[in-house]
Design an enzyme around this catalytic site. Sequence first.
Site, PDB file in Angstrom:
ATOM      1  N   HIS A   1       0.786  -1.061   0.116  1.00  0.00           N
ATOM      2  CA  HIS A   1      -0.057   0.006  -0.019  1.00  0.00           C
ATOM      3  C   HIS A   1       0.854   1.067  -0.015  1.00  0.00           C
ATOM      4  O   HIS A   1       0.355   2.369  -0.180  1.00  0.00           O
ATOM      5  CB  HIS A   1      -0.924   0.148   1.135  1.00  0.00           C
ATOM      6  CG  HIS A   1      -2.030  -0.987   1.333  1.00  0.00           C
ATOM      7  ND1 HIS A   1      -3.051  -1.119   0.175  1.00  0.00           N
ATOM      8  CD2 HIS A   1      -2.399  -1.879   2.122  1.00  0.00           C
ATOM      9  CE1 HIS A   1      -3.690  -2.050   0.213  1.00  0.00           C
ATOM     10  NE2 HIS A   1      -3.506  -2.703   1.440  1.00  0.00           N
TER      11      HIS A   1
ATOM     12  N   ASP B   1      -2.755 -10.647  -2.451  1.00  0.00           N
ATOM     13  CA  ASP B   1      -3.485 -10.015  -1.259  1.00  0.00           C
ATOM     14  C   ASP B   1      -4.832  -9.366  -1.675  1.00  0.00           C
ATOM     15  O   ASP B   1      -4.946  -9.287  -2.699  1.00  0.00           O
ATOM     16  CB  ASP B   1      -2.517  -8.656  -1.054  1.00  0.00           C
ATOM     17  CG  ASP B   1      -2.877  -8.222   0.564  1.00  0.00           C
ATOM     18  OD1 ASP B   1      -2.070  -8.670   1.486  1.00  0.00           O
ATOM     19  OD2 ASP B   1      -3.985  -7.608   0.627  1.00  0.00           O
TER      20      ASP B   1
ATOM     21  N   HIS C   1      -6.137  -7.063  -0.767  1.00  0.00           N
ATOM     22  CA  HIS C   1      -6.435  -5.678  -1.014  1.00  0.00           C
ATOM     23  C   HIS C   1      -5.640  -5.207  -2.331  1.00  0.00           C
ATOM     24  O   HIS C   1      -4.562  -5.862  -2.307  1.00  0.00           O
ATOM     25  CB  HIS C   1      -5.971  -4.796   0.015  1.00  0.00           C
ATOM     26  CG  HIS C   1      -6.585  -5.209   1.556  1.00  0.00           C
ATOM     27  ND1 HIS C   1      -6.143  -6.117   2.411  1.00  0.00           N
ATOM     28  CD2 HIS C   1      -7.841  -4.619   2.107  1.00  0.00           C
ATOM     29  CE1 HIS C   1      -7.185  -6.201   3.305  1.00  0.00           C
ATOM     30  NE2 HIS C   1      -7.875  -5.546   3.375  1.00  0.00           N
TER      31      HIS C   1
ATOM     32  N   ASP D   1      -4.833 -12.775   2.885  1.00  0.00           N
ATOM     33  CA  ASP D   1      -6.035 -12.429   3.608  1.00  0.00           C
ATOM     34  C   ASP D   1      -7.358 -12.762   2.569  1.00  0.00           C
ATOM     35  O   ASP D   1      -8.438 -12.210   2.984  1.00  0.00           O
ATOM     36  CB  ASP D   1      -5.965 -10.751   3.912  1.00  0.00           C
ATOM     37  CG  ASP D   1      -5.368  -9.919   3.109  1.00  0.00           C
ATOM     38  OD1 ASP D   1      -4.877 -10.358   1.904  1.00  0.00           O
ATOM     39  OD2 ASP D   1      -4.978  -8.850   3.443  1.00  0.00           O
TER      40      ASP D   1
HETATM   41 ZN    ZN Z   1      -4.266  -7.180   2.422  1.00  0.00          ZN
END
Ligand code: ZN
Length: 308
Positions: A125, A162, A164, A245
Amino acid sequence: MVTRLYSHPIFLEHLTPPGHPERPDRLRAVARILDDEPFSALERMEAPEGDEATLLYAHPERHVEAIRKAIPEEGIVGLDADTWVSPKSYEAAIRAVGAANAAVDDVFSGRIDNVFVASRPPGHHAEKATAMGFCLFNTAAIAARYAQKRHGAERVAIVDWDVHHGNGTQDIFWDDPSVLYCSTHQMPLYPGTGARSETGAGNIVNAPLSPTSGSDLFREAFRSRVLPALRDFAPDLVIISAGFDAHHRDPLAQINLTEADFDWATGQMMDCAARSAGNRLVSLLEGGYDLEGLSFSVAAHVGRLLRG
Ligand SMILES: [Zn+2]
């Protein structure tokens, strides 16, 4: 396959507030499962100290300076609602970068086929000049540029499964066709980026999944979007932003993958690395917040890396 594992006790010293999902126990759970017998063939290495100059491969000096200045002498300080730093966070983040860069050296040495880096904080991120989403520096992006600058890699692929979207990695390589960034992620979900229409210089491939998607849709996204892009790109290094995740037990998202899906996706990445990259594959831990889901998924992933 010769598989190396990097970790370091400093990664347990990056602290977040009580109840925060990105916590040291994550790495303890990973270490515990990789201590088991099936992983005795892993070459275990202490993560080396990172070279601060390599942070500038992905971030401007002012970002590095801002993180350094934010580190408290004691206690825990929030950079935003999600992203926290403690006295050892800078040291941990730099060493995570050091491990990723060493992993690149290893696979280019020709002696090691693939490497898993069990580190925290995660990185995907972190944008050029913004720490966010638990991430301070974009470890995968730095490692990709490191491969290009130090080992003459021409095309590096970063595959990010991931749950996200890796907005930071996309931001850093938005106009850089020498790096292919492919991501499967839940949408809608934090951080909100990652639509199919975000394609950069033709080098960004986003494959968003709706909440409650499971194995079939995940594998279909790989088969229809990620794998063809990788085949066309023919990378000379594959980096995985390996977050776990999207596992069905994870509390931060609603995708329903199992360990078997991570085993399968790992195999696909190894096939890709075998085709054009002399097996060179570096996998970096990103998210994964249910300790059982995380550790079983890491076991499936690393087991596949070892087994070929
Ligand atoms: Zn994540």
